[in-house]
Design an enzyme around this catalytic site. Sequence first.
Site, PDB file in Angstrom:
ATOM      1  N   GLY A   1       8.223 -44.744  -4.395  1.00  0.00           N
ATOM      2  CA  GLY A   1       7.706 -44.302  -5.690  1.00  0.00           C
ATOM      3  C   GLY A   1       7.974 -45.351  -6.745  1.00  0.00           C
TER       4      GLY A   1
ATOM      5  N   HIS B   1       2.339 -52.227  -5.831  1.00  0.00           N
ATOM      6  CA  HIS B   1       2.144 -51.213  -4.779  1.00  0.00           C
ATOM      7  C   HIS B   1       0.653 -50.929  -4.582  1.00  0.00           C
ATOM      8  CE1 HIS B   1       6.326 -49.995  -6.118  1.00  0.00           C
ATOM      9  NE2 HIS B   1       6.484 -50.066  -4.819  1.00  0.00           N
TER      10      HIS B   1
ATOM     11  N   GLN C   1      19.511 -46.559   2.286  1.00  0.00           N
ATOM     12  CA  GLN C   1      19.492 -47.999   1.998  1.00  0.00           C
ATOM     13  C   GLN C   1      20.168 -48.364   0.677  1.00  0.00           C
ATOM     14  OE1 GLN C   1      15.051 -47.854   2.090  1.00  0.00           O
ATOM     15  NE2 GLN C   1      15.145 -49.405   0.494  1.00  0.00           N
TER      16      GLN C   1
ATOM     17  N   LYS D   1       5.151 -59.065   0.229  1.00  0.00           N
ATOM     18  CA  LYS D   1       5.941 -60.295   0.384  1.00  0.00           C
ATOM     19  C   LYS D   1       7.023 -60.418  -0.677  1.00  0.00           C
ATOM     20  CE  LYS D   1       2.412 -63.323   2.277  1.00  0.00           C
ATOM     21  NZ  LYS D   1       1.812 -64.663   2.091  1.00  0.00           N
TER      22      LYS D   1
ATOM     23  N   ASP E   1       9.352 -58.459  -1.153  1.00  0.00           N
ATOM     24  CA  ASP E   1      10.568 -58.200  -0.361  1.00  0.00           C
ATOM     25  C   ASP E   1      10.407 -58.950   0.957  1.00  0.00           C
ATOM     26  OD1 ASP E   1      11.972 -56.223  -2.110  1.00  0.00           O
ATOM     27  OD2 ASP E   1      10.078 -55.180  -1.852  1.00  0.00           O
TER      28      ASP E   1
ATOM     29  N   LEU F   1       6.183 -58.378 -10.124  1.00  0.00           N
ATOM     30  CA  LEU F   1       6.296 -56.956 -10.465  1.00  0.00           C
ATOM     31  C   LEU F   1       7.306 -56.305  -9.531  1.00  0.00           C
ATOM     32  CD1 LEU F   1       2.681 -55.748 -11.312  1.00  0.00           C
ATOM     33  CD2 LEU F   1       4.347 -56.949 -12.725  1.00  0.00           C
TER      34      LEU F   1
ATOM     35  N   ARG G   1      12.228 -52.324 -10.436  1.00  0.00           N
ATOM     36  CA  ARG G   1      13.456 -52.467 -11.232  1.00  0.00           C
ATOM     37  C   ARG G   1      13.222 -53.226 -12.546  1.00  0.00           C
ATOM     38  NH1 ARG G   1      15.830 -52.217  -5.783  1.00  0.00           N
ATOM     39  NH2 ARG G   1      17.165 -50.376  -5.778  1.00  0.00           N
TER      40      ARG G   1
HETATM   41  O1  PAF Z   1      10.377 -51.494  -0.158  1.00  0.00           O
HETATM   42  C1  PAF Z   1      10.644 -50.278  -0.307  1.00  0.00           C
HETATM   43  O2  PAF Z   1      10.173 -49.632  -1.233  1.00  0.00           O
HETATM   44  C2  PAF Z   1      11.560 -49.597   0.695  1.00  0.00           C
HETATM   45  O3  PAF Z   1      12.545 -50.456   1.154  1.00  0.00           O
HETATM   46  C3  PAF Z   1      10.806 -48.931   1.868  1.00  0.00           C
HETATM   47  C4  PAF Z   1      10.111 -49.965   2.737  1.00  0.00           C
HETATM   48  C5  PAF Z   1       9.780 -47.943   1.337  1.00  0.00           C
HETATM   49  C6  PAF Z   1      11.795 -48.183   2.767  1.00  0.00           C
HETATM   50  O4  PAF Z   1      12.453 -47.180   2.060  1.00  0.00           O
END
Ligand code: PAF
Length: 283
Positions: A27, A33, A57, A145, A147, A181, A184
Site C-alpha cells: 500500500g 507502483h 519484514q 528496480k 528495490d 519515488l 517513505r
Molecule cells: O516492496 C514491497 O513493497 C514489499 O517488500 C513486498 C514485495 C510487497 C513484500 O511485502
Amino acid sequence: MRILHTISELRQALAGTTDTAFVPTMGNLHAGHLSLVARARERGGPVVASIFVNRLQFAPHEDFDTYPRTFENECELLRSAGCDIVFAPSEAELYPQPQVYKVHPGPELSDILEGHFRPGFFVGVCTVVLKLFNCVQPRYAVFGKKDYQQLMVTRRMVEQLALPVEIVGGETTRANDGLALSSRNGYLDAAQRAEAVALSRELKAIAAQVAQGRTDWPALEAAAMRVLTGRGWQPDYVAIRRRSDLGAPAAGDALVVLAAARLGSTRLIDNLEIGADPINAAV
Ligand code: PAF
C-alpha cells in the site's frame, strides 16, 4: 475491479486463469507502483495487486505501526491504473498461526547491503512473497528496480525453488528533480524533501565517472559517503557492485551503484545501473 480479502475468494476469482500478472505492494501507493501495474497490464492477462503490510519484514524499531494505511485511496489509484483484482488479506488471513515456516534466502545475496543493515528483512520478504505467490499463483510478478536487491533476491528464490513465475523488473519512477519515488518520501519535511535529491545526484555522479572509465570504485564510494555525511545524511552504504549478483566487481562487469542513507529519521534507498545491459537481461 474486485476487492478480495480472503484466499478462497481470490482462488475462486482466478480459477482456470493461467496468465495472471501480480504486483505485490504494502500500500502507501505512488506513481512508481502504478507504473508496475502498467507493466503487469502489458502481459495481457488479469492483473492482481496485493496490499499487505508485512510485519515479518520490519525490525522491532522500524515503522510497521506507523506505516501509512489508506486503503480506500489505494483502491482508487489501483482502479484508475487498470488493476482487475485487489487482494488485501488481513494479518489473521495471511498469518492465521505464527509463521514459523520461513524462507531463508542464501546469505551471499541476502545478507549483504540491505540485508546487512536490516537483518532478517529478506527472510520476511521472501516468506510473504512465496506465500502471496501461492495465493495468487501468478504467471508473472512485477517488482520495481527501486528495490534492486529485493528484485534480485526474489528472482533467485524463483530459480532456486523452481517456482512457475516469471519475475519482471519495472523501471524506477523519479520525481522531476530525480528523487526516486518511495512510500517513505512522505515522511520527509519540506527541507528534507529538497535535500533528498542529493542521493540520486551522488549516484549519477558515480555512474558518470565509471562510464568514463574510472575503476577506483572504493574511492568513488568513499567520496560519495563523505559528501552525503557532510550534508547531514547518515549513509549506510554507497556500493558499486556487479549487476549479475551484487558481488564485488571486476573490470568488464556490468555494474550497478546502490545506496542507502538516513535523512533525519527517514531511510532512503536508491540505485542506478551503469551503462547498457539492464537487469532483465543480466540476471
Ligand atoms: O516492496 C514491497 O513493497 C514489499 O517488500 C513486498 C514485495 C510487497 C513484500 O511485502
